[in-house]
Design a protein around this motif. Structure first.
Motif, PDB file in Angstrom:
ATOM      1  N   PRO A 161       0.915  -1.080  -0.089  1.00  0.00           N
ATOM      2  CA  PRO A 161      -0.026   0.025  -0.003  1.00  0.00           C
ATOM      3  C   PRO A 161       0.571   1.001   0.131  1.00  0.00           C
ATOM      4  O   PRO A 161       1.982   1.263   0.524  1.00  0.00           O
ATOM      5  N   LYS A 162       0.335   2.285  -0.691  1.00  0.00           N
ATOM      6  CA  LYS A 162       1.230   3.602  -0.715  1.00  0.00           C
ATOM      7  C   LYS A 162       1.603   3.984   0.560  1.00  0.00           C
ATOM      8  O   LYS A 162       0.745   3.854   1.656  1.00  0.00           O
ATOM      9  N   GLY A 163       2.710   4.515   0.879  1.00  0.00           N
ATOM     10  CA  GLY A 163       3.175   4.874   2.116  1.00  0.00           C
ATOM     11  C   GLY A 163       4.024   4.029   2.953  1.00  0.00           C
ATOM     12  O   GLY A 163       4.705   4.326   3.718  1.00  0.00           O
ATOM     13  N   LYS A 164       3.810   2.409   2.601  1.00  0.00           N
ATOM     14  CA  LYS A 164       4.285   1.775   3.342  1.00  0.00           C
ATOM     15  C   LYS A 164       5.724   1.445   2.871  1.00  0.00           C
ATOM     16  O   LYS A 164       6.035   1.766   1.660  1.00  0.00           O
ATOM     17  N   PRO A 165       6.777   1.298   3.591  1.00  0.00           N
ATOM     18  CA  PRO A 165       8.207   1.218   3.294  1.00  0.00           C
ATOM     19  C   PRO A 165       8.512   0.008   2.613  1.00  0.00           C
ATOM     20  O   PRO A 165       7.863  -1.052   2.511  1.00  0.00           O
ATOM     21  N   GLU A 166       9.591   0.216   1.845  1.00  0.00           N
ATOM     22  CA  GLU A 166      10.057  -1.085   0.829  1.00  0.00           C
ATOM     23  C   GLU A 166      10.507  -2.264   1.793  1.00  0.00           C
ATOM     24  O   GLU A 166      10.202  -3.499   1.368  1.00  0.00           O
ATOM     25  N   ALA A 167      10.581  -2.203   2.982  1.00  0.00           N
ATOM     26  CA  ALA A 167      10.894  -3.235   4.003  1.00  0.00           C
ATOM     27  C   ALA A 167       9.890  -4.251   4.124  1.00  0.00           C
ATOM     28  O   ALA A 167       9.940  -5.476   3.801  1.00  0.00           O
ATOM     29  N   SER A 168       8.591  -3.909   3.697  1.00  0.00           N
ATOM     30  CA  SER A 168       7.591  -4.898   4.128  1.00  0.00           C
ATOM     31  C   SER A 168       7.539  -5.501   2.792  1.00  0.00           C
ATOM     32  O   SER A 168       6.976  -6.620   2.751  1.00  0.00           O
ATOM     33  N   ALA A 169       7.905  -5.050   1.528  1.00  0.00           N
ATOM     34  CA  ALA A 169       7.889  -5.750   0.328  1.00  0.00           C
ATOM     35  C   ALA A 169       9.014  -6.568   0.280  1.00  0.00           C
ATOM     36  O   ALA A 169       8.863  -7.826  -0.149  1.00  0.00           O
ATOM     37  N   GLN A 170       9.973  -6.293   0.932  1.00  0.00           N
ATOM     38  CA  GLN A 170      11.298  -7.156   1.284  1.00  0.00           C
ATOM     39  C   GLN A 170      10.935  -8.194   1.881  1.00  0.00           C
ATOM     40  O   GLN A 170      11.434  -9.233   1.394  1.00  0.00           O
ATOM     41  N   LYS A 171      10.184  -8.220   2.818  1.00  0.00           N
ATOM     42  CA  LYS A 171       9.741  -9.360   3.720  1.00  0.00           C
ATOM     43  C   LYS A 171       9.132 -10.497   3.024  1.00  0.00           C
ATOM     44  O   LYS A 171       9.418 -11.520   2.972  1.00  0.00           O
ATOM     45  N   THR A 172       7.994  -9.935   2.055  1.00  0.00           N
ATOM     46  CA  THR A 172       7.616 -11.048   1.168  1.00  0.00           C
ATOM     47  C   THR A 172       8.403 -11.462   0.164  1.00  0.00           C
ATOM     48  O   THR A 172       8.190 -12.469  -0.121  1.00  0.00           O
ATOM     49  N   ALA A 173       9.258 -10.625  -0.428  1.00  0.00           N
ATOM     50  CA  ALA A 173      10.177 -11.182  -1.491  1.00  0.00           C
ATOM     51  C   ALA A 173      11.035 -12.187  -1.010  1.00  0.00           C
ATOM     52  O   ALA A 173      11.380 -13.206  -1.601  1.00  0.00           O
ATOM     53  N   ARG A 174      11.476 -12.087   0.205  1.00  0.00           N
ATOM     54  CA  ARG A 174      12.384 -12.924   1.002  1.00  0.00           C
ATOM     55  C   ARG A 174      11.443 -14.509   1.177  1.00  0.00           C
ATOM     56  O   ARG A 174      12.353 -15.332   0.958  1.00  0.00           O
ATOM     57  N   GLN A 175      10.420 -14.218   1.486  1.00  0.00           N
ATOM     58  CA  GLN A 175       9.746 -15.407   1.728  1.00  0.00           C
ATOM     59  C   GLN A 175       9.581 -16.258   0.507  1.00  0.00           C
ATOM     60  O   GLN A 175       9.585 -17.415   0.250  1.00  0.00           O
ATOM     61  N   TYR A 176       9.405 -15.454  -0.690  1.00  0.00           N
ATOM     62  CA  TYR A 176       9.276 -16.208  -1.824  1.00  0.00           C
ATOM     63  C   TYR A 176      10.531 -16.881  -2.319  1.00  0.00           C
ATOM     64  O   TYR A 176      10.708 -17.879  -2.708  1.00  0.00           O
TER      65      TYR A 176
END
Length: 550
Positions: free
Chosen positions: A159-174
RNA sequence: GCGGGCGUAGUUCAAUGGUAGAACGGUAGCCUUCCAAGCUACACACGAGGGUUCGAUUCCCUUCGCCCGCUCCA
């Protein structure tokens, strides 16, 4: 609910036993078995075909013989492609699917909620690796412990405004789900703001696969030239042939509304995943009635048909308590339906649909009238007006019902041998006699006594024109009884020494008639379910059996 | 279609990098006076294809099928 039952080891074991019995005794075999089979296709063996025929015959008589408001019909499997365009099958009998790259879950592409936010695109990752990244590459021996870069594009929407860190968390899981390695860094490609995208999983932000289409109709070509103009489909349901021929059938049958058309026939669906023995097959048989009624009376006929069908299942040995009536909620109903009941049976693998009873309104006739430009209206002499009838459709699966009958009939019981005290398991199929593949087994008590054999053969010959019977002289009489138990044969007829020498003492025949001491021409009648034995005069056997197998 | 598990007579289960065994079931014969008795004989299996190997049922790959979960279910 289904998974609870699936997990029940007793139910699973029971289903396995039923499948094994079906093969062992010749009810159902896997299609093309010697070539490794074909997923979702089954063959009915000598006993299975009798059972299935008896079931279909009984349905047919119930619909077209004992009532006079339904006529029979047998449509072709191949039809003009326009039928499937008009019915909506060609356009909607296919589902574009997408898969979540992270969880592997699949979703209907058209049901993905559009998402907005910031998408982070990754090229891949850096890792301290000690295992192969590419299992298909024989040169990758997995022994390297160097830090390696692996290219594997992935993306996450946050979601807009959320830092890249939360995207990284998902990507790492993947990435971690795909390699057994310590991921040190992600390689970011770019990020961008997206609006109303359906490329990401609303549940976790993971990138989805490209949509792929699964068409459930088998496409085929009519004629030698396989081009676009020759395309048609194996019918995915028998119903459409009855709608398309509505006018012809109405005309020749001289029926007034309400009236119905009944059909039994094969249909084909290229199911994504056939499962549960014959329950979900790619080739299957349907028993359907299209019942045409006055506009506005659909709902009341829907109720009538529900009751009618429940009673029918009781008549084939499936108790009402085992049938679950599901009122299909609005959201789950097919778009044409104005009300649907699903009749479901408690299979060992879960509660699953046997029959759908749908109030289809005038959808089908209207579609075919519009597409064919041929009027399909009914002229109501009473009302002096033309209209398109509404349709109530009880649509049952033959193979599913056969399977339900098998599951319901299957029983194991412990029997104790009175002499030795030894306990054994008796396997018995308790079919109602009208469905039983073989109605009676005919036995000479001993096969090396020609008089017994001759008499038994005579009874066989007398019964053969009337019903399916089986003669057997191999092994002990007890073994032969157990064998017919497994085949679900309700009656055993044994020619014994009392037949030849006369009754030892006076008794009462199975028909209620007295049997005098010394009377000849009586045999043992043995009942499958109770294992009780009684005597019956040979002359009375045909009438006795016929009254019980109708 | 994805993930996991699994494929040895009809069934249940053994064994093995070197001739695949048993029980039950099946067939035939003998025997047998009512609930899978007994004796004898016979038939029947490594799902398929490829690779490694002197040799593969065994190891590897692919494929097909089955089971479980996801998904779908006009």
């Amino acid at each position: 609910m289904i998974s609870d039952l699936m997990a029940d080891p007793v139910a699973v074991a029971k289903m396995d036993k039923i499948v094994a019995l079906c093969k062992r005794r010749g009810f159902i075999f896997q299609s093309s078995e010697i070539y490794g089979g074909l997923n979702g296709a089954w063959d009915y063996g000598p006993l299975g075909v009798e059972l299935k025929r008896n079931l279909k015959d009984y349905w047919w008589r119930s619909m077209t013989q004992v009532r006079d408001d339904i006529v029979g019909f047998d449509g072709s499997i191949l039809m003009n492609r326009a039928v499937w365009q008009a019915s909506g099958h060609e356009a909607t009998f296919s589902d574009p699917m997408v898969e979540c790259l992270l969880t592997k879950k699949r979703y209907r592409a058209d049901q993905i909620e559009p998402q907005s936010g910031t998408a982070y695109y990754y090229k891949g990752f850096k890792a301290n690796s000690s295992v192969p990244q590419d299992k298909s590459n024989p040169l990758d021996d997995g022994q390297s412990i160097l830090s390696t870069e692996t290219a594997l594009p992935f993306a996450v929407l946050v979601p807009k405004g959320k830092p890249e860190a939360s995207a990284q968390k998902t990507a790492r899981q993947y990435y971690e789900g795909r390699v057994q390695a310590t991921i040190t860094d992600l390689i970011l490609d770019r990020s961008e703001v997206v609006e109303k995208s359906t490329s990401f999983n609303p549940e976790n932000g993971s990138l989805l696969s490209e949509p792929r289409t699964f068409n459930l109709m088998f496409k085929t070509y009519v004629g030698p030239v396989q081009d676009e103009s020759a395309i048609t489909y194996l019918r995915p349901e028998t119903a459409q042939a009855m709608f398309v021929q509505f006018k012809n059938v109405l005309e020749v049958s001289r029926k007034k509304l309400p009236f119905g058309i009944a059909q039994i026939g094969k249909a084909f669906r290229n199911e994504i995943n056939p499962r549960n023995f014959t329950f979900r097959s790619r080739e299957f048989e349907q028993m359907e009635v299209e019942f045409f009624v006055k506009p506005g009376t659909g709902p009341e006929w829907l109720e009538k048909w529900k009751e009618e069908r429940l009673a029918w299942y009781e008549a084939i040995g499936i108790p009402r308590a085992k049938i679950h009536v599901l009122t299909v909620p609005d959201a789950d109903r097919a778009f044409y339906s104005q009300g649907t009941y699903d009749l479901e049976y408690e299979f060992p693998f879960g509660v699953q649909e046997l029959e759908g009873i749908a109030h289809r309104g005038n959808y089908d006739l209207k579609q075919h009238q519009d597409h064919s430009k041929k009027p399909l209206e009914y002229f109501d002499e009473e009302l002096k007006q033309k209209y398109l009838p509404e349709v109530v459709e009880p649509s049952a699966g033959v193979d599913r019902t056969v399977l339900a009958v098998l599951c319901e009939a299957y029983a194991e019981e412990t029997v104790k041998d009175e002499e030795s005290g030894k306990e054994e398991t008796r396997v018995v199929l308790r079919f109602v006699p009208r469905l039983a593949p073989i109605k009676a087994g005919i036995f000479p008590l001993l096969k090396n006594k020609p008089e017994l054999v001759e008499k038994a053969r005579g009874i066989q010959k007398a019964l053969q024109p009337l019903m399916k019977v089986a003669y057997d002289e191999a092994g002990s009489i007890g073994k032969r009884y157990r064998r017919i138990d497994e085949e679900g044969t309700p009656f055993g007829i044994t020619v014994d020494f009392e037949t030849l020498e006369g009754a030892k003492e006076a008794s009462v025949s199975a028909t209620g008639a007295p049997i005098a001491a010394g009377e000849k021409e009586t045999v043992t009648l043995r009942h499958r379910d109770s294992m009780k034995q009684e005597r019956i005069a040979i002359a009375d056997i045909p009438a006795y059996l016929l009254a019980r197998i109708a």
